[in-house]
Structures are given as structure tokens and as C-alpha cells.
Design an enzyme around this catalytic site. Sequence first.
Site, short mmCIF file in Angstrom:
data_model
loop_
_atom_site.label_atom_id
_atom_site.label_comp_id
_atom_site.label_asym_id
_atom_site.label_seq_id
_atom_site.Cartn_x
_atom_site.Cartn_y
_atom_site.Cartn_z
N ALA B 240 -30.16 53.36 45.96
CA ALA B 240 -31.05 52.26 45.57
C ALA B 240 -31.67 51.56 46.79
O ALA B 240 -31.37 51.90 47.93
CB ALA B 240 -30.28 51.25 44.72
N HIS B 241 -32.52 50.60 46.53
CA HIS B 241 -33.27 49.91 47.59
C HIS B 241 -32.35 49.20 48.59
O HIS B 241 -31.35 48.63 48.21
CB HIS B 241 -34.30 48.94 47.03
CG HIS B 241 -33.79 47.98 46.01
ND1 HIS B 241 -34.59 47.03 45.44
CD2 HIS B 241 -32.58 47.84 45.43
CE1 HIS B 241 -33.90 46.34 44.58
NE2 HIS B 241 -32.69 46.81 44.55
N ASN B 242 -32.74 49.27 49.85
CA ASN B 242 -32.09 48.55 50.94
C ASN B 242 -30.67 49.01 51.24
O ASN B 242 -29.93 48.35 51.97
CB ASN B 242 -32.10 47.03 50.66
CG ASN B 242 -33.52 46.48 50.63
OD1 ASN B 242 -34.17 46.49 49.58
ND2 ASN B 242 -34.03 46.05 51.77
#
Lengths: 344, 344, 344
Positions: B240-242
Site C-alpha cells: 500500500a501507499h507510503n
Amino acid sequence: MKFTAEQIASLLGGEIVGDKNVVVSTLCKIEEGTENGMSFLSNPKYEHYIYETKASVVIVNKSFVPEKEVNTTMIKVEDAYACFAKVLDIYNEFLLNKTGVSSLSFISSSASIEEGAYVGEFAYIGEGVKIGKNAKIYPHVYIGDNVTIGDNVTLFSGAKIYHLCIIGNGCVINSGAVIGADGFGYAPLEDGSFKKIAQIGNVILEDNVEIGANTTIDRATMGSTIIRKGVKLDNLIQVAHNVIIDQNTVMAAQSGIAGSTKIGKNCFIGGQVGFSGHINIGDRVKIGAQTGIMSNIKDDSSIFGTPSWEARSYMRSYSFFRKLPEMELRIRELENKIKELEGK
Amino acid sequence: MKFTAEQIASLLGGEIVGDKNVVVSTLCKIEEGTENGMSFLSNPKYEHYIYETKASVVIVNKSFVPEKEVNTTMIKVEDAYACFAKVLDIYNEFLLNKTGVSSLSFISSSASIEEGAYVGEFAYIGEGVKIGKNAKIYPHVYIGDNVTIGDNVTLFSGAKIYHLCIIGNGCVINSGAVIGADGFGYAPLEDGSFKKIAQIGNVILEDNVEIGANTTIDRATMGSTIIRKGVKLDNLIQVAHNVIIDQNTVMAAQSGIAGSTKIGKNCFIGGQVGFSGHINIGDRVKIGAQTGIMSNIKDDSSIFGTPSWEARSYMRSYSFFRKLPEMELRIRELENKIKELEGK
Amino acid sequence: MKFTAEQIASLLGGEIVGDKNVVVSTLCKIEEGTENGMSFLSNPKYEHYIYETKASVVIVNKSFVPEKEVNTTMIKVEDAYACFAKVLDIYNEFLLNKTGVSSLSFISSSASIEEGAYVGEFAYIGEGVKIGKNAKIYPHVYIGDNVTIGDNVTLFSGAKIYHLCIIGNGCVINSGAVIGADGFGYAPLEDGSFKKIAQIGNVILEDNVEIGANTTIDRATMGSTIIRKGVKLDNLIQVAHNVIIDQNTVMAAQSGIAGSTKIGKNCFIGGQVGFSGHINIGDRVKIGAQTGIMSNIKDDSSIFGTPSWEARSYMRSYSFFRKLPEMELRIRELENKIKELEGK
């Protein structure tokens, strides 16, 4: 596509009870019947729906005797379910009747394609590829070098077949499925990094295998990852290198099999199940969803849980798991009573 | 591709024992040896196979002294496994030796491609893209605007790289992998619906990262989702993001990492593992398959279960879980005995 | 893209405190501030970052009164978070401002496309397809025959929409998502093999649905698989045939729903969750990651575990699971003491 009840009855060799001129333009479930829809009634459990369905036509068994008035048109046949399935097949073939080789596809000069093929726009067919009769190759399909594809195979848009893989007759591979990507094999080096082990094997799908959307089947390190005839894999499944899945095993979505594991015939495997590598699963094994299997499983087992266990035993233990706070309380009470008794 | 034992021995600097004219056309495991196949023997555990293998040639260590008659041709070298791996690499490079830029690809006028590239049919290369030396861009690859791709990168058919992402030297991305799709970020509105939060960051893969088929790595909301050098991700993984995954961590298929979680170096992560968001996983952590991790994990831990726990403790508790029905029975018996004693 | 603080302040109707000529070329988090970066401060918890951030500009609430010296340029606005989100949206639209219909796409003569569309290279648009206004169809998208696509829809590279599916206004479908592949339906035959049941239904996405990368949504056997308005599905999710997901439900990556299950409105569903087929999940249900659900769930429930259970009860039982070895020891001690007492 519109047909009258009469046309359909004639196709199915059935007898009409009701309006022979009513028009059918779609197929539906009896409980979700719509005007101009055709449905079927086979299971007596659903009989009550026929008295209220909005379907214009319902195919029924010859033996069916209504208990109340039926307002829809019936077509009576020997086997309502089989006849309806036949209509479904005909309708589906009509929907998917693509033909011809697009000038916007790319076909290597050394590839061979038998008669009856559909090759869609932007499909890529590599060197030395052999494709059997009546293949349907949708747009954006990739077929790497020296792949062999049998007769009557359908590859939906965006299916990817890496070099050297073999796809048997009658196979269906849905969009986004990846057949023959490198197995996940690395040798650890002293500095903590990993060296890739070249994966030079292939994947073999025997006849009538079906592969769901975005499922991945890795090529063998050496030799073949093998999916035997009649196996059905749902969407988003992972099959690692050198796995063998035997005939007619069915596996639900998002399950995964680690490298070199062998799975027997006629197994039913639920969704999100995980298999460790290098284990053997017997024939006719039933595996509940989300089960995690770390060791060999005998023929005809029914298993569940992580780590997996015989399903009934697991559920029995699980029923006590739910009572654990209460069990702990009972132990505490016993401890108190013992103290009292000891004090006596 | 056909070679004589003599040609191979000369390539490897080895010594032939047997027929120097025997022909090799494929590579195989010693236990699955086939005529004209070449295999190797390194692990003494497999020694018995060399007396019965059908492989035409077997590479063995110089130090190997057969205990029985060997019917196959042997090539004696310093390190049989290393030599065989070298042959595997050469063979694999031969299989994947695509070159040239197809006139059926699309390359934006503002893109730059260094020498030695293969760009396959129907590949799309967006504006401002920079591609390093010896890149292999297979058919149907999508490279969005302003992506940077290092030297010696392979993108297999249908890999998708969204705009602004950065792919380091030596990376391999398999078919269907999606790098840089929007992170899953929404702000709840009062009516129960959600407003998308624009995801304007990117994904950075450092050098020698390998990404499996159909794995997805989301772009950061702002900043970067980072996969550090040497990380190997298997198929169907979600990042997922980051998220940040540190050097040389290896993750098996179908695992998933929620937003902003950090994973340390040199971890071994099994298949179908799940990580909550915003947690930190230490270095050299080992995680069993299907584990669910909801909190920080220290360096060098070995964990298992959902919610996750120290692996040995989990397995110990699990062994008692299996005995729960029996434990409950023992409590019941104690209760009866106490009643009797109290009645005395 | 470069702007001065003054230009941005004018766009947002904000007031500058600091250097009005400082240049902004990127957006960043306040804790990861970089030169020429612009960030925001809304949550007082993050206030300390503004005194040390390297961001050149920070958007702050009008009401913000610094406790120390601030070295960065501030733009004061009514609602800092809302203003920053607006800037994010503008920036993102700029990144994704593709227009025009590529001559390298394939559009069937019977397809219709409203004004404002982007159709990228190697996109395929089938017969009878209808596409609304301002659609963004990226390269390698496949749109099968007779698909209907609403206004303002974005289909990222390699999204695949099978024939007859319907995509509502404002939907976003990420790369590799497959909408409308065949449901996994087979009738067992006497010889142990399976006959495919033709899947002639479709998939309907209502308005403002977002679908993550490589997620798969199967078409209905008959009728429709329905994703109601505002639903957000993350990456690698499996939705089987005839499933219905009601409004504004949010589902994290790698979850899977078996056939004919209905999921209510406004549910929050974690990652790697599995749902059995033919069950009903209520509204506003919260489901923890990796949960396995085998039966109906009431409105407003909070559930966890496999088989799933009320979340708090599960965690309570799980806390005793961790103490099982100790509990068994206590039982053993009780047994010994009872023996002693009985011996008295």
C-alpha cells in the site's frame, strides 16, 4: 436476439402450454423473472416461484403438474435443467462468436495458426508458436516464443503466456492470468543479498483446464509445473514452480500453493487456502476456506484451520476456544474450593 | 540448441569421464533425468540417483568418487552446483535474448532510450520517460509519463508503471504487476460517502528489486513508497501507499502490507501474511505463512498466528488448543470429584 | 510546474506571512518537508514540525498562532486541510490531463464516444460500446462488446471490461482490474469431471465506484453482479458472481467474496477477509483483517476471527488461548491435589 416460445420449443423438442407467440429476449432465474425473460423450474423447492414469476416463459419437466394456476408460458421437456443449460450455452456462444485475424495483431512469421481462429487487435504471437483449431485469442493477449496451444482454446484479453509453455485442448484462460512467469527461486549470498536461480522449465496445462482472471502459475525451475486435465482454478490464485495439480481438482479464489507441492485428484479446495512447499495432498481431499496446510494430507480427508487439522476436530476445539474465559473461571473456582478443602 | 559433452566440458573447464561425443539438448534434475539431458550432483544425499539417472551428462564435483558403476557421462569440475547454475544462466539468457525496437511500439518523442534496448510490440512509453541501457521492454508494457528506468531492467509483457515512478538498475518486473496505482485513501463525508484524496507521490524501486506477476505497489499519497535494493516480492502481493521495505527482504506470494508500514532488512516473510498500517517491523524478522500482524515487531523475531505472536509460544498454545475438548473433560471431572469431597 | 507563494495565496484567497516570492515546485508532508515543497498544518498534534520543517511554504489555519519563530513562509486560510486537498486535486488533474483519441487505438465502427475523451494507444473498444463524456481510456484498456461507460470515468492502462458490463458515472478502475470474467460455476459430471455453466449475466458498477489494481469482479451467471454507488474496493480483491455490495462500503486489499453473498451499506472491511457464498452481511458492519465469515452478520456488528465472531469476545478468548499452557498446568495441579485429598 428475439425468439418466440414456439421457436424455442421446436429447438428443444418441447411442448408449449400457454402463448406460443410470446417473445423471449433474455434468460433469467425464476425468482428474478422479467418480461421477455425465459427461466426454468427443475428443483421442486422452487416450485412456488412459478406461480408468481414475471418470466414470460419457463422450461419445466414433462412430469411437472402445477398445483395452482400458472400465468406464464411453459415449455415441457424431458429434463428442464439440461435444456436450459443448452440454451445458456447457445446464447453464450452467440455472445462470444468472434472470428477472423485482425490486421492490428502481431503474428511472428514462424508461428502457425490452424483454421477457425480469432486473433484480436494488439494480440502478440511470438516465434515458433503453434496454435490449434478454433482458437479464440482476444485483444492484448501475449503468447511468448515456442508456446503450443491446443484446439478450441480461449485466451481472454490480456492473458499472458510466457515462452515454452503448453496449453491443452479446450482450455480457457481469463484476462490477466499469467502462465509461466519465473518461479520464486533465489540463492542466498554471504552479504545477505540473493542471486536469482534461472527458471528454465515451463508450465503445462492439460486438456479442459480453466484458469481464472489474474491467476498466476509460475514456470518450473527445471521440468514442468503441471495442471492436469479438467482442473478448474478460480481468480487470483498463486501456483508456484514445480507444483502438480491432479485431474479435476477445483480450487476457489485467492488460494496459493508454494513450490513443488503435489495436489491429488478430485479435491475441493476453498478460497484463501495456503499450502506450504514440498508437501503431498491426497485425492478427494476437502479443504475449508483460509486453511493453512503445512504437512502431507491423506486421501479423502476433510481439513480446516491453520495449522490445518481434521475439520470436525478443529471445529470441536474451536467451540471450546469460544468458552475459554468460562473455562478459566471454572478452574479458578476449583482452585478456591481446593484451598478450602485443604484448609479443613 | 545442441552441444556435445566435450563442448560443455571445455566451456566449464571440466574433465570428461565417459563419452565425450554424447549430445546435450536440455537441462534437468538428476532424479528426473532424460536422454540428452544434463544434470548435476552436488549434495551427497542425492548420490544414489547418479547410478540410475537417465540424464546423458551429469556435472559432478572433482572430489566425487563413485561407489558403484556410473553409466552416464560425468563432467568433473571444482564446484558442480556453481557450474550448473552458470549453464542455467547462459541457457536462460539465450531464451530471453530479444533485441530491437518494434515499429509497432509507441514511444513518445520526448522519451529517451539508451543503447541495447528491446522494445516489444504494443509497448507504450510515455512523455519524458528515461530508459537505461540494455532494457528489455516486452509487448504490452505501459510506462507512464516521466518514469525513470535504470540499466539492465526487464519488464515482462503487460507490466504497468504509472507516471513519475522510478525503477532502479537490474530490476525485474513480471507480467501484470502494477507499480504506482493510486493509494487507497479517502476522506469520509457526512453523508456516509467518501472523497478521494489525490495520491500525488510515486513508487521507487531501488536496484535489483524483483517483482512477481500481478503484484501491486501503490504510489505514495505524498513522497514515495520505497522498495529498497535487493528486495524480492513474489506474485500477487499488495504493497500500500507510503510503505517502505528495506534491503534484501524476501516476501512470498499473496502477502499484503497496509499503508505507511515499515519493514526492516533481511526479513523472511511467508505467503498470505497481512500487515496492519502504520507499524514497524524490525530487521531479520521471520514470519510464518498466513500470520496477521497488528503491532510493531522487534529485530530477529520469529512470529506466527493472527493476531501474531512469538512463533514457538503460538505453536505451544496451539498444541493445547487441539486438546481443549479433553481439557474441558478434565475440568468437569475435577468439579465432580470436588462435589463428592465437599459432600463427605 | 512552479508557482510563487503569492500566486498560490491568490488562488486560495489566503494571506502570506513571510517571503511572497519563494517558489513552490512540489507538495510534501510537513514532517518530510523539502526545499520548494509546500505542506500544511491542521492537526495541532503536528504543530512542532512547523518550527523545524524544511518545506518552503506551509498552509495554516487563520487561527494558528505560533509559539516560536517560524522560518518558513505561511499562507493563512480558513481551513488549511481543505485548501491543501484542493491543491492536491489540482496538481493531480494536471498530472493526468491526457486528451485526444490516439490513431493507434482500435474503436469499433458501432461504438460511440462522447466529447472530451482520451483514448490511449492500443486501447480496444468493441462493438456497440457507449462511452460518456470526458472519459479517460488509457493504453491497453479492453472494452468488450456492448459495454456502457458513464461520464467522467477513468480506466487506467490494462483495465479489462468484458462484454455487456455497465460502468457508472465517475468510476475509476485501476490497471489490471478485470470486470466481468466468467463466474466460477461448474456442474459435476458422473466421471468426476466438471461441465462449465455458461455465465451470461454481467457486472454493474453504479456511480463513483473505485476499483483497485488487479481486482477481479466476475459476471453473474444470470442477472448482475452489482457494486452500488460510492463503493471503494482496494487492490487484488475477488468478487464472485451474483454478489451485491451496497452503497459506500469500503474493502481493503486481498479480501474475497464468494458467489451470491450480499454485503450491506457503509461497511468497513479489512484486508484478506473471506466471505462464504450465499450469506448476508448487514449495514455498518466492521470486519477485522483476515476474518473468515461463514454465516449471516447483523447490522452494526464488529467481527473478527475464523470462523468469525463478535470481535471483543474473540479477542477475550484469544487472550486465554495465549495462556493455555499455563491453564493446563493449573488443571494438572488440581488433579494432583484432588488425588492427595482423596487419599486422605
